[in-house]
Design a protein around this motif. Structure first.
Motif, PDB file in Angstrom:
ATOM      1  N   TYR A   9       0.789  -1.229   0.000  1.00 39.66           N
ATOM      2  CA  TYR A   9       0.000   0.000   0.000  1.00 39.66           C
ATOM      3  C   TYR A   9       0.827   1.289   0.000  1.00 39.66           C
ATOM      4  O   TYR A   9       0.436   2.250  -0.677  1.00 39.66           O
ATOM      5  CB  TYR A   9      -1.032  -0.016   1.125  1.00 39.66           C
ATOM      6  N   PRO A  10       1.954   1.364   0.692  1.00 40.47           N
ATOM      7  CA  PRO A  10       2.755   2.592   0.562  1.00 40.47           C
ATOM      8  C   PRO A  10       3.216   2.838  -0.884  1.00 40.47           C
ATOM      9  O   PRO A  10       3.150   3.962  -1.385  1.00 40.47           O
ATOM     10  CB  PRO A  10       3.945   2.355   1.499  1.00 40.47           C
ATOM     11  N   LYS A  11       3.643   1.784  -1.572  1.00 39.47           N
ATOM     12  CA  LYS A  11       4.066   1.916  -2.980  1.00 39.47           C
ATOM     13  C   LYS A  11       2.874   2.220  -3.881  1.00 39.47           C
ATOM     14  O   LYS A  11       2.978   3.002  -4.824  1.00 39.47           O
ATOM     15  CB  LYS A  11       4.773   0.652  -3.464  1.00 39.47           C
ATOM     16  N   LEU A  12       1.742   1.596  -3.572  1.00 44.56           N
ATOM     17  CA  LEU A  12       0.537   1.860  -4.360  1.00 44.56           C
ATOM     18  C   LEU A  12       0.151   3.330  -4.236  1.00 44.56           C
ATOM     19  O   LEU A  12      -0.168   3.982  -5.234  1.00 44.56           O
ATOM     20  CB  LEU A  12      -0.613   0.956  -3.896  1.00 44.56           C
ATOM     21  N   TRP A  13       0.193   3.873  -3.018  1.00 44.05           N
ATOM     22  CA  TRP A  13      -0.112   5.292  -2.804  1.00 44.05           C
ATOM     23  C   TRP A  13       0.785   6.153  -3.686  1.00 44.05           C
ATOM     24  O   TRP A  13       0.303   7.034  -4.403  1.00 44.05           O
ATOM     25  CB  TRP A  13       0.072   5.644  -1.328  1.00 44.05           C
ATOM     26  N   ALA A  62     -13.289  -1.011   3.097  1.00 44.99           N
ATOM     27  CA  ALA A  62     -13.031  -2.361   3.585  1.00 44.99           C
ATOM     28  C   ALA A  62     -14.214  -2.883   4.390  1.00 44.99           C
ATOM     29  O   ALA A  62     -15.084  -2.132   4.817  1.00 44.99           O
ATOM     30  CB  ALA A  62     -11.767  -2.358   4.450  1.00 44.99           C
ATOM     31  N   ILE A  63     -14.172  -4.175   4.606  1.00 41.21           N
ATOM     32  CA  ILE A  63     -15.165  -4.847   5.431  1.00 41.21           C
ATOM     33  C   ILE A  63     -14.537  -5.076   6.797  1.00 41.21           C
ATOM     34  O   ILE A  63     -13.401  -5.514   6.909  1.00 41.21           O
ATOM     35  CB  ILE A  63     -15.580  -6.195   4.792  1.00 41.21           C
ATOM     36  N   ASP A  64     -15.292  -4.789   7.837  1.00 41.77           N
ATOM     37  CA  ASP A  64     -14.787  -4.894   9.208  1.00 41.77           C
ATOM     38  C   ASP A  64     -15.279  -6.165   9.868  1.00 41.77           C
ATOM     39  O   ASP A  64     -16.473  -6.322  10.110  1.00 41.77           O
ATOM     40  CB  ASP A  64     -15.247  -3.674  10.004  1.00 41.77           C
ATOM     41  N   ARG A  65     -14.346  -7.056  10.149  1.00 48.23           N
ATOM     42  CA  ARG A  65     -14.678  -8.281  10.884  1.00 48.23           C
ATOM     43  C   ARG A  65     -14.326  -8.125  12.360  1.00 48.23           C
ATOM     44  O   ARG A  65     -14.561  -9.026  13.148  1.00 48.23           O
ATOM     45  CB  ARG A  65     -13.934  -9.471  10.298  1.00 48.23           C
ATOM     46  N   GLY A  66     -13.692  -7.012  12.707  1.00 43.05           N
ATOM     47  CA  GLY A  66     -13.429  -6.703  14.106  1.00 43.05           C
ATOM     48  C   GLY A  66     -12.242  -7.391  14.735  1.00 43.05           C
ATOM     49  O   GLY A  66     -12.087  -7.342  15.942  1.00 43.05           O
ATOM     50  N   ASP A  67     -11.372  -8.018  13.939  1.00 42.71           N
ATOM     51  CA  ASP A  67     -10.233  -8.688  14.575  1.00 42.71           C
ATOM     52  C   ASP A  67      -9.013  -7.768  14.647  1.00 42.71           C
ATOM     53  O   ASP A  67      -8.916  -6.763  13.946  1.00 42.71           O
ATOM     54  CB  ASP A  67      -9.900 -10.027  13.901  1.00 42.71           C
ATOM     55  N   GLU A  68      -8.098  -8.120  15.530  1.00 44.54           N
ATOM     56  CA  GLU A  68      -6.934  -7.285  15.806  1.00 44.54           C
ATOM     57  C   GLU A  68      -6.027  -7.115  14.587  1.00 44.54           C
ATOM     58  O   GLU A  68      -5.512  -6.034  14.330  1.00 44.54           O
ATOM     59  CB  GLU A  68      -6.127  -7.867  16.979  1.00 44.54           C
ATOM     60  N   ARG A  69      -5.844  -8.156  13.830  1.00 53.38           N
ATOM     61  CA  ARG A  69      -4.992  -8.080  12.632  1.00 53.38           C
ATOM     62  C   ARG A  69      -5.551  -7.053  11.639  1.00 53.38           C
ATOM     63  O   ARG A  69      -4.812  -6.280  11.047  1.00 53.38           O
ATOM     64  CB  ARG A  69      -4.912  -9.467  12.012  1.00 53.38           C
ATOM     65  N   GLN A  70      -6.853  -7.071  11.484  1.00 53.20           N
ATOM     66  CA  GLN A  70      -7.500  -6.085  10.607  1.00 53.20           C
ATOM     67  C   GLN A  70      -7.328  -4.671  11.144  1.00 53.20           C
ATOM     68  O   GLN A  70      -7.083  -3.753  10.379  1.00 53.20           O
ATOM     69  CB  GLN A  70      -8.989  -6.384  10.484  1.00 53.20           C
ATOM     70  N   ARG A  71      -7.470  -4.496  12.446  1.00 55.41           N
ATOM     71  CA  ARG A  71      -7.301  -3.161  13.029  1.00 55.41           C
ATOM     72  C   ARG A  71      -5.889  -2.625  12.781  1.00 55.41           C
ATOM     73  O   ARG A  71      -5.710  -1.447  12.489  1.00 55.41           O
ATOM     74  CB  ARG A  71      -7.626  -3.178  14.514  1.00 55.41           C
ATOM     75  N   ARG A  72      -4.894  -3.489  12.878  1.00 56.28           N
ATOM     76  CA  ARG A  72      -3.507  -3.063  12.590  1.00 56.28           C
ATOM     77  C   ARG A  72      -3.374  -2.648  11.130  1.00 56.28           C
ATOM     78  O   ARG A  72      -2.762  -1.635  10.812  1.00 56.28           O
ATOM     79  CB  ARG A  72      -2.514  -4.173  12.935  1.00 56.28           C
ATOM     80  N   PHE A  73      -3.942  -3.448  10.237  1.00 52.76           N
ATOM     81  CA  PHE A  73      -3.905  -3.135   8.808  1.00 52.76           C
ATOM     82  C   PHE A  73      -4.596  -1.796   8.535  1.00 52.76           C
ATOM     83  O   PHE A  73      -4.083  -0.948   7.804  1.00 52.76           O
ATOM     84  CB  PHE A  73      -4.565  -4.257   8.006  1.00 52.76           C
ATOM     85  N   GLN A  74      -5.757  -1.583   9.142  1.00 51.08           N
ATOM     86  CA  GLN A  74      -6.478  -0.325   8.957  1.00 51.08           C
ATOM     87  C   GLN A  74      -5.662   0.856   9.483  1.00 51.08           C
ATOM     88  O   GLN A  74      -5.667   1.935   8.884  1.00 51.08           O
ATOM     89  CB  GLN A  74      -7.845  -0.403   9.646  1.00 51.08           C
ATOM     90  N   LEU A  84      -3.161   1.743   6.846  1.00 51.77           N
ATOM     91  CA  LEU A  84      -3.798   2.523   5.771  1.00 51.77           C
ATOM     92  C   LEU A  84      -3.980   3.982   6.195  1.00 51.77           C
ATOM     93  O   LEU A  84      -3.716   4.901   5.415  1.00 51.77           O
ATOM     94  CB  LEU A  84      -5.144   1.913   5.386  1.00 51.77           C
ATOM     95  N   ARG A  85      -4.412   4.199   7.432  1.00 51.66           N
ATOM     96  CA  ARG A  85      -4.586   5.569   7.932  1.00 51.66           C
ATOM     97  C   ARG A  85      -3.254   6.309   7.987  1.00 51.66           C
ATOM     98  O   ARG A  85      -3.176   7.485   7.634  1.00 51.66           O
ATOM     99  CB  ARG A  85      -5.255   5.552   9.303  1.00 51.66           C
ATOM    100  N   ASP A  86      -2.200   5.621   8.438  1.00 54.67           N
ATOM    101  CA  ASP A  86      -0.884   6.249   8.512  1.00 54.67           C
ATOM    102  C   ASP A  86      -0.372   6.657   7.134  1.00 54.67           C
ATOM    103  O   ASP A  86       0.328   7.664   6.999  1.00 54.67           O
ATOM    104  CB  ASP A  86       0.140   5.300   9.163  1.00 54.67           C
ATOM    105  N   ILE A  87      -0.720   5.902   6.110  1.00 58.12           N
ATOM    106  CA  ILE A  87      -0.318   6.234   4.741  1.00 58.12           C
ATOM    107  C   ILE A  87      -1.026   7.497   4.281  1.00 58.12           C
ATOM    108  O   ILE A  87      -0.467   8.305   3.544  1.00 58.12           O
ATOM    109  CB  ILE A  87      -0.623   5.054   3.784  1.00 58.12           C
ATOM    110  N   GLY A 116       6.547 -10.571   4.458  1.00 55.10           N
ATOM    111  CA  GLY A 116       6.615  -9.194   4.920  1.00 55.10           C
ATOM    112  C   GLY A 116       5.269  -8.563   4.888  1.00 55.10           C
ATOM    113  O   GLY A 116       4.283  -9.189   4.607  1.00 55.10           O
ATOM    114  N   GLY A 117       5.243  -7.301   5.213  1.00 51.24           N
ATOM    115  CA  GLY A 117       4.075  -6.637   4.778  1.00 51.24           C
ATOM    116  C   GLY A 117       3.252  -5.799   5.678  1.00 51.24           C
ATOM    117  O   GLY A 117       3.435  -5.728   6.863  1.00 51.24           O
ATOM    118  N   ALA A 118       2.328  -5.208   5.001  1.00 48.78           N
ATOM    119  CA  ALA A 118       1.436  -4.237   5.616  1.00 48.78           C
ATOM    120  C   ALA A 118       0.136  -4.897   6.044  1.00 48.78           C
ATOM    121  O   ALA A 118      -0.925  -4.354   5.885  1.00 48.78           O
ATOM    122  CB  ALA A 118       1.171  -3.113   4.618  1.00 48.78           C
TER     123      ALA A 118
END
Length: 167
Positions: A27-31, A47-59, A62-65, A161-163
């Motif tokens: 996502y940083p490169k895509l931006w 995105a779709i929110d399933r409410g799990d911690e891994r998703q929250r980190r990913f979100q 995205l916000r930081d980008i 690796g990864g975001a």
């Protein structure tokens, strides 16, 4: 300086990158690739929110980008099927922002957006650019856009690796 709106269909990118390359989107490169030297008027990741911690980190990534993260709850129906897409929301946001921007960049391979791309070009005079996984992007969407960029190479992250991943 031109003004650009970025509209990212996170679910579509996740599943197409996974299916085609067994990778995630960088996502940083895509931006960087989507923005270029332009001024960002709107940047939304849907995105779709399933409410799990891994998703929250990913979100959070995205916000930081720089994306505004738009979430819809994941809905599991009684019959076992599920619902969760942002097609109408993405289309409404694109039409709403079109008068205020020079370019609209849509990151999705969903052919349902072909008519949207065509109308944005014809009625609003916007340049429409599409980013998607080539082998899983609808030909009608590619043809409706002014320009298509394949998500490949450095726009992908190898599994180790990864975001994060939105699943």
């Amino acid at each position: 300086m031109r003004r650009v709106a970025l509209l990212v269909d996170v679910q579509n990118l996740y599943y197409t990158a996974r299916q085609a390359f067994a990778c995630h989107v960088n996502y940083p490169k895509l931006w960087q690739a989507m923005v270029g030297e332009d001024d960002v008027a709107m940047a939304r990741a849907y995105a779709i929110d399933r409410g799990d911690e891994r998703q929250r980190r990913f979100q959070g990534i995205l916000r930081d980008i720089g994306f505004e993260v738009c979430l819809k709850p994941y809905i599991q129906r009684r019959d076992g099927s599920s619902k969760g897409d942002w097609d109408v929301g993405i289309a409404l946001d694109a039409v709403e922002v079109a008068p205020d921007v020079d370019r609209i960049v849509l990151a999705s391979g969903d052919g349902d957006f072909a008519l949207l791309a065509q109308r944005l070009r014809e009625r609003h005079g916007c340049r429409v650019e599409v980013f998607g996984v080539r082998m899983l992007t609808a030909e009608a969407l590619i043809q409706a856009a002014n320009h298509f960029t394949a998500i490949e190479g450095d726009l992908l992250l190898r599994p180790a690796g990864g975001a994060g991943e939105p699943h």
